[in-house]
Design a protein around this motif. Structure first.
Motif, mmCIF file in Angstrom:
data_model
loop_
_atom_site.group_PDB
_atom_site.id
_atom_site.type_symbol
_atom_site.label_atom_id
_atom_site.label_comp_id
_atom_site.label_asym_id
_atom_site.label_seq_id
_atom_site.Cartn_x
_atom_site.Cartn_y
_atom_site.Cartn_z
ATOM 1 N N CYS A 95 -1.474 2.694 8.610
ATOM 2 C CA CYS A 95 -0.359 1.854 9.066
ATOM 3 C C CYS A 95 -0.616 0.388 8.739
ATOM 4 N N GLY A 96 -1.882 -0.021 8.689
ATOM 5 C CA GLY A 96 -2.213 -1.401 8.340
ATOM 6 C C GLY A 96 -2.064 -2.393 9.487
ATOM 7 N N THR A 97 -1.554 -1.961 10.639
ATOM 8 C CA THR A 97 -1.291 -2.930 11.722
ATOM 9 C C THR A 97 -1.976 -2.575 13.040
ATOM 10 N N CYS A 98 -2.463 -1.360 13.216
ATOM 11 C CA CYS A 98 -3.052 -0.969 14.509
ATOM 12 C C CYS A 98 -4.440 -1.605 14.655
ATOM 13 N N CYS A 101 -6.964 -0.338 12.074
ATOM 14 C CA CYS A 101 -6.728 -0.862 10.721
ATOM 15 C C CYS A 101 -7.153 -2.326 10.615
ATOM 16 N N CYS A 109 -7.360 5.222 11.942
ATOM 17 C CA CYS A 109 -5.942 4.935 12.194
ATOM 18 C C CYS A 109 -5.226 6.201 12.673
HETATM 19 ZN ZN LIG Z 1 -3.522 1.917 11.554
#
Ligand SMILES: [Zn+2]
Ligand SMILES: [Zn+2]
Length: 332
Positions: A95-98, A101, A109
């Motif tokens: 997701c790149g945002t959690c 990540c 993730c």
């Molecule tokens: Zn993530």
């Protein structure tokens, strides 16, 4: 294009993969389409095909150690061009945002997707991959030799790090399949003393050839107390053998996405600050670091090659423990 498709899991011996014509994939705006040249056959593929790992999606094309050439590039992709060589790993997207990540632990993730499990993989002439998870491969490795580095190699490297292995450590490897065969070469490069525990005499011999100080069976007592151990065999009792072999403060890392169960054991085995950890998935940084190291050492791969149409046979050989090194599908 031709692809090996899993409609319903079943024992490898019943050949549940079907070779089928499918439409060529089109790249989404953030994706590449690769013309696949080689795809490694991993134990995780076997566990998906046989249903030990519950299917995320069916039908699915397995395969998460693919090497190919970029054939089409999505509109938003700027750092890949047609003709580039690219590798595909187990990690298909994050997701790149959690919090995971954002803290360098994208392997954890909760929204991560996986190649050949959540989306179609490399047992096919073509596949789509998110451009930001595709990896560049060092020139020194031919396509067929590079393929097994992409899962077995990278996860073996992550296991060494999770087990806290440092230059000069005394390391135990429990099980000596495709991943351990690559991990031992990194450990020897770091000057570690390596002890290999495996059932097969042929694998013990291979371990000694690759610089193991000692090789024996799972239940043999370790000749020295170990600083760290990694279990590759997907068998719970082997975890206990590894715990018995590590010294006070030692770490046992379990490299298995699926394990039946770990038998009950006396607390004494864990006491004195011994740690038991699992290894889950890989990050892009793991892949970059390992591939650079593989080129520097350089790591040698032992492969047996099968045409795409014989993917089912390769999985059956893996299930029967007949693959020495890594099985790789060649696709042309
Ligand atoms: Zn993530
Ligand atoms: Zn794998």
């Amino acid at each position: 294009m031709r692809a090996l498709v899993l409609d319903a899991p079943g024992p490898a011996a019943s050949r549940p993969l079907a070779l089928r014509e499918r439409p060529d994939p089109e790249p989404a705006e953030d994706e590449l389409v690769l013309r696949v040249a080689a795809c490694g056959v991993c134990r995780t593929d076997l566990q998906i095909v046989e249903g030990d790992l519950e299917a995320h999606r069916l039908p699915i094309v397995p395969g998460h150690q693919a090497v190919g050439r970029v054939e089409a590039v999505g509109a938003l992709v700027t750092d890949w061009t047609v003709g580039d060589r690219a590798g595909v790993t187990w990690l298909a997207g994050t997701c790149g945002t959690c919090p995971a990540c954002r803290s360098g632990r994208e392997n954890l993730c909760a929204s991560a997707t996986f190649t050949g499990w959540d989306r179609d993989g490399g047992y096919a002439e073509r596949m789509a991959v998110r451009a930001d998870v595709a990896v560049r491969l060092p020139d020194g490795f031919a396509d067929l030799d590079a393929a097994p580095l992409l899962c077995g190699g990278v996860i073996g490297y992550r296991s060494l790090r999770i087990a806290g292995v440092e230059p000069g450590s005394r390391l135990g490897l429990f099980g000596f399949g495709a991943s351990a065969l690559l991990a031992i070469q990194v450990a020897r490069h770091w000057g570690c003393e390596v002890f290999v525990f495996t059932r097969s005499e042929r694998e013990r011999e291979r371990a000694r050839d690759l610089g193991a100080a000692w090789a024996g069976g799972y239940e043999d007592p370790s000749p020295q107390p170990l600083d760290a151990a990694i279990t590759f065999a997907p068998v719970g009792s082997v975890v206990l053998a590894a715990l018995r072999a590590v010294d006070r403060g030692g770490i046992v890392a379990i490299n298995a996405i699926h394990l039946d169960r770990i038998p009950e054991f006396p607390y004494e085995l864990l006491w004195w600050e011994r740690s038991l950890r699992s290894v889950a998935n890989v990050t892009r940084a793991d892949a970059r670091e390992f591939l650079a190291l593989a080129a520097e050492i350089p790591i040698r791969t032992a492969i047996e090659v099968h045409p795409l149409a014989d993917g089912g046979l390769a999985l059956e050989r893996l299930a029967r423990g007949e693959v020495g090194g890594s099985a790789v599908l060649t696709i042309d």
